[in-house]
Design a protein around this motif. Structure first.
Motif, PDB file in Angstrom:
ATOM      1  N   LYS A  11      38.115  45.885  32.838  1.00 20.50           N
ATOM      2  CA  LYS A  11      38.380  44.574  33.441  1.00 20.50           C
ATOM      3  C   LYS A  11      39.858  44.255  33.230  1.00 20.50           C
ATOM      4  CE  LYS A  11      38.050  40.011  34.447  1.00 20.50           C
ATOM      5  NZ  LYS A  11      37.760  38.898  33.578  1.00 20.50           N
ATOM      6  N   GLY A  50      40.119  39.821  37.295  1.00 23.91           N
ATOM      7  CA  GLY A  50      39.903  38.380  37.248  1.00 23.91           C
ATOM      8  C   GLY A  50      40.802  37.646  38.233  1.00 23.91           C
ATOM      9  N   GLY A  51      40.862  36.327  38.079  1.00 23.59           N
ATOM     10  CA  GLY A  51      41.524  35.487  39.073  1.00 23.59           C
ATOM     11  C   GLY A  51      42.923  35.011  38.710  1.00 23.59           C
ATOM     12  N   GLY A  55      42.914  32.925  41.879  1.00 21.46           N
ATOM     13  CA  GLY A  55      41.619  32.241  41.982  1.00 21.46           C
ATOM     14  C   GLY A  55      41.433  31.078  41.020  1.00 21.46           C
ATOM     15  N   HIS A  56      41.898  31.233  39.769  1.00 20.45           N
ATOM     16  CA  HIS A  56      41.692  30.145  38.798  1.00 20.45           C
ATOM     17  C   HIS A  56      42.472  28.901  39.187  1.00 20.45           C
ATOM     18  CE1 HIS A  56      39.322  31.607  35.308  1.00 20.45           C
ATOM     19  NE2 HIS A  56      39.558  32.768  35.903  1.00 20.45           N
ATOM     20  N   ALA A  59      40.459  27.291  41.924  1.00 22.47           N
ATOM     21  CA  ALA A  59      39.144  26.857  41.422  1.00 22.47           C
ATOM     22  C   ALA A  59      39.302  25.563  40.625  1.00 22.47           C
ATOM     23  CB  ALA A  59      38.539  27.953  40.551  1.00 22.47           C
ATOM     24  N   ILE A  80      40.297  29.478  47.613  1.00 24.02           N
ATOM     25  CA  ILE A  80      39.994  30.298  46.427  1.00 24.02           C
ATOM     26  C   ILE A  80      39.762  31.747  46.873  1.00 24.02           C
ATOM     27  CG2 ILE A  80      38.401  30.711  44.497  1.00 24.02           C
ATOM     28  CD1 ILE A  80      37.597  27.734  44.638  1.00 24.02           C
ATOM     29  N   MET A  84      41.897  35.229  46.188  1.00 21.81           N
ATOM     30  CA  MET A  84      41.331  36.392  45.494  1.00 21.81           C
ATOM     31  C   MET A  84      41.472  37.652  46.354  1.00 21.81           C
ATOM     32  SD  MET A  84      40.640  35.555  42.506  1.00 21.81           S
ATOM     33  CE  MET A  84      40.000  37.133  41.965  1.00 21.81           C
ATOM     34  N   GLY A 135      36.305  38.783  40.502  1.00 18.12           N
ATOM     35  CA  GLY A 135      35.666  37.474  40.378  1.00 18.12           C
ATOM     36  C   GLY A 135      35.825  36.736  41.700  1.00 18.12           C
ATOM     37  N   ASP A 136      34.832  35.902  42.053  1.00 19.37           N
ATOM     38  CA  ASP A 136      34.826  35.374  43.420  1.00 19.37           C
ATOM     39  C   ASP A 136      34.219  33.964  43.448  1.00 19.37           C
ATOM     40  OD1 ASP A 136      35.133  35.433  46.170  1.00 19.37           O
ATOM     41  OD2 ASP A 136      33.955  37.242  46.467  1.00 19.37           O
ATOM     42  N   ILE A 146      31.692  29.660  40.823  1.00 20.03           N
ATOM     43  CA  ILE A 146      32.578  30.794  40.557  1.00 20.03           C
ATOM     44  C   ILE A 146      31.774  31.883  39.860  1.00 20.03           C
ATOM     45  CG2 ILE A 146      34.650  31.568  39.317  1.00 20.03           C
ATOM     46  CD1 ILE A 146      35.295  29.621  41.589  1.00 20.03           C
ATOM     47  N   LEU A 147      31.898  33.078  40.374  1.00 16.63           N
ATOM     48  CA  LEU A 147      31.302  34.236  39.702  1.00 16.63           C
ATOM     49  C   LEU A 147      32.444  34.932  38.975  1.00 16.63           C
ATOM     50  CD1 LEU A 147      28.985  36.328  39.270  1.00 16.63           C
ATOM     51  CD2 LEU A 147      29.816  37.449  41.336  1.00 16.63           C
ATOM     52  N   SER A 148      32.359  35.001  37.656  1.00 16.01           N
ATOM     53  CA  SER A 148      33.505  35.560  36.930  1.00 16.01           C
ATOM     54  C   SER A 148      33.437  37.080  36.893  1.00 16.01           C
ATOM     55  CB  SER A 148      33.575  34.987  35.519  1.00 16.01           C
ATOM     56  OG  SER A 148      32.788  35.765  34.655  1.00 16.01           O
ATOM     57  N   GLY A 149      34.610  37.686  36.770  1.00 20.26           N
ATOM     58  CA  GLY A 149      34.695  39.137  36.643  1.00 20.26           C
ATOM     59  C   GLY A 149      33.986  39.620  35.378  1.00 20.26           C
ATOM     60  N   ASP A 150      33.873  38.749  34.381  1.00 20.32           N
ATOM     61  CA  ASP A 150      33.172  39.140  33.150  1.00 20.32           C
ATOM     62  C   ASP A 150      31.678  39.316  33.425  1.00 20.32           C
ATOM     63  OD1 ASP A 150      35.598  38.930  31.903  1.00 20.32           O
ATOM     64  OD2 ASP A 150      35.219  36.949  31.073  1.00 20.32           O
ATOM     65  N   THR A 206      36.077  29.655  33.897  1.00 21.49           N
ATOM     66  CA  THR A 206      34.926  30.534  33.685  1.00 21.49           C
ATOM     67  C   THR A 206      34.575  30.696  32.207  1.00 21.49           C
ATOM     68  OG1 THR A 206      36.408  32.436  33.958  1.00 21.49           O
ATOM     69  CG2 THR A 206      35.073  31.816  35.855  1.00 21.49           C
TER      70      THR A 206
HETATM   71  O1  IP8 Z   1      39.072  35.541  35.974  1.00 23.75           O
HETATM   72  C1  IP8 Z   1      37.370  34.206  38.200  1.00 23.75           C
HETATM   73  O2  IP8 Z   1      37.181  35.452  37.612  1.00 23.75           O
HETATM   74  P1  IP8 Z   1      37.595  35.646  36.090  1.00 23.75           P
HETATM   75  C2  IP8 Z   1      37.541  34.311  39.701  1.00 23.75           C
HETATM   76  O3  IP8 Z   1      37.078  37.014  35.751  1.00 23.75           O
HETATM   77  C3  IP8 Z   1      37.880  33.032  40.362  1.00 23.75           C
HETATM   78  O4  IP8 Z   1      36.899  34.598  35.277  1.00 23.75           O
HETATM   79  C4  IP8 Z   1      37.641  32.971  41.797  1.00 23.75           C
HETATM   80  C5  IP8 Z   1      38.363  31.991  39.756  1.00 23.75           C
END
Ligand code: IP8
Length: 255
Positions: A11, A50-51, A55-56, A59, A80, A84, A135-136, A146-150, A206
């Motif tokens: 990740k 991740g975002g 994305g963050h 979001a 968003i 991404m 993450g999306d 939000i679906l996190s990359g984690d 997230t």
């Molecule tokens: O950075 C968040 O993914 P993360 C993705 O893995 C968005 O938590 C769209 C904020």
């Protein structure tokens, strides 16, 4: 499904590949060094990113997090996603330049059918193609979330049982508390995990480092070793790719 040999899921944290202090800014040099290190490691890889300041950033403006929420101004949802996709384009360009053959898979493909996803991943990996996830923002029963990359990383670990999972983060590992005093915890085991989570106060959309540790713990319970390493330090990253203990923080898989 045939064997694919040594598999590592990585990740790229948003705070590593982007500069979170400035909206929409890429850390292109760091991204390049991560891709370069991956290219010299002889294993199959799946990448999740991740975002960060893409994305963050949006979001947060939309007030979205991992819980389903109604959004008044749906233009924000679109922004968003757009951000991404832009960040993903940077990631796959960099991986491509280093010969890693990236292939992005978005959640819409797999959220309904995990068996299909598993088949696709084996097919790609066995042909030297590197699947990439990010993450999306997703529609949910009433609104968006939000679906996190984690979370995606956990799901991929469940599906593929990799040799190890590596979280590239912006610091040298997990500290005992979020004010970062005290030495890095080299081995984070189930006896201390709750205490460490309770002392992490930093939150982002997230869930920040506390949620990341919880997810890592769930991954370790699948029997997978989890590493948290400094993504700005290529040597640390390479050691983690090799599965060397003593770099960053390791949560050993429960076997
Ligand atoms: O950075 C968040 O993914 P993360 C993705 O893995 C968005 O938590 C769209 C904020």
């Amino acid at each position: 499904m045939g064997r694919i040999g040594e598999l590592v899921i990585i990740k790229f944290g948003g705070s590593v590949i982007t500069d979170k202090s400035r909206p929409l800014s890429l850390n292109s040099g760091v991204l390049d060094s991560l891709s370069k290190t991956l290219s010299i490691h002889n294993s199959k890889k799946v990448i999740v990113h991740g975002g960060g300041s893409f994305g963050h950033y949006y979001a947060k403006l939309a007030g979205l997090n991992t819980k389903c929420k109604i959004v008044e101004d749906t233009n924000q949802v679109s922004l968003i996603r757009k951000s991404m996709l832009e960040l993903n384009m940077h990631v796959i360009n960099s991986l491509s330049l280093h010969g890693l053959n990236p292939y992005t898979i978005t959640p819409f493909f797999w959220s309904k059918n995990l068996n299909n996803l598993k088949t696709l991943l084996y097919k790609l990996l066995s042909q030297n193609i590197c699947p990439v996830f990010f993450g999306d923002v997703l529609p949910c029963t009433r609104g968006f979330k939000i679906l996190s990359g984690d979370d995606i990383s956990y799901l991929l670990c469940r599906l593929l049982k990799p040799s190890r999972m590596i979280f590239c983060i912006g610091v040298d590992g997990i500290f005992p508390s979020s004010n970062m005093d005290g030495p890095i915890i080299r081995e984070l085991d189930y006896k201390v995990v709750r205490k460490v989570i309770a002392k992490q106060s930093f939150l982002d959309v997230t869930g920040g480092i506390a949620r990341k540790i919880k997810i890592a713990y769930k991954i370790s319970k699948l029997g997978v070793d989890v590493f948290f390493v400094n993504g700005f330090k290529p040597h640390d990253f390479l050691k983690a790719l090799n599965g060397e203990y003593g770099v960053g923080t390791c949560m050993r898989g429960v076997r």
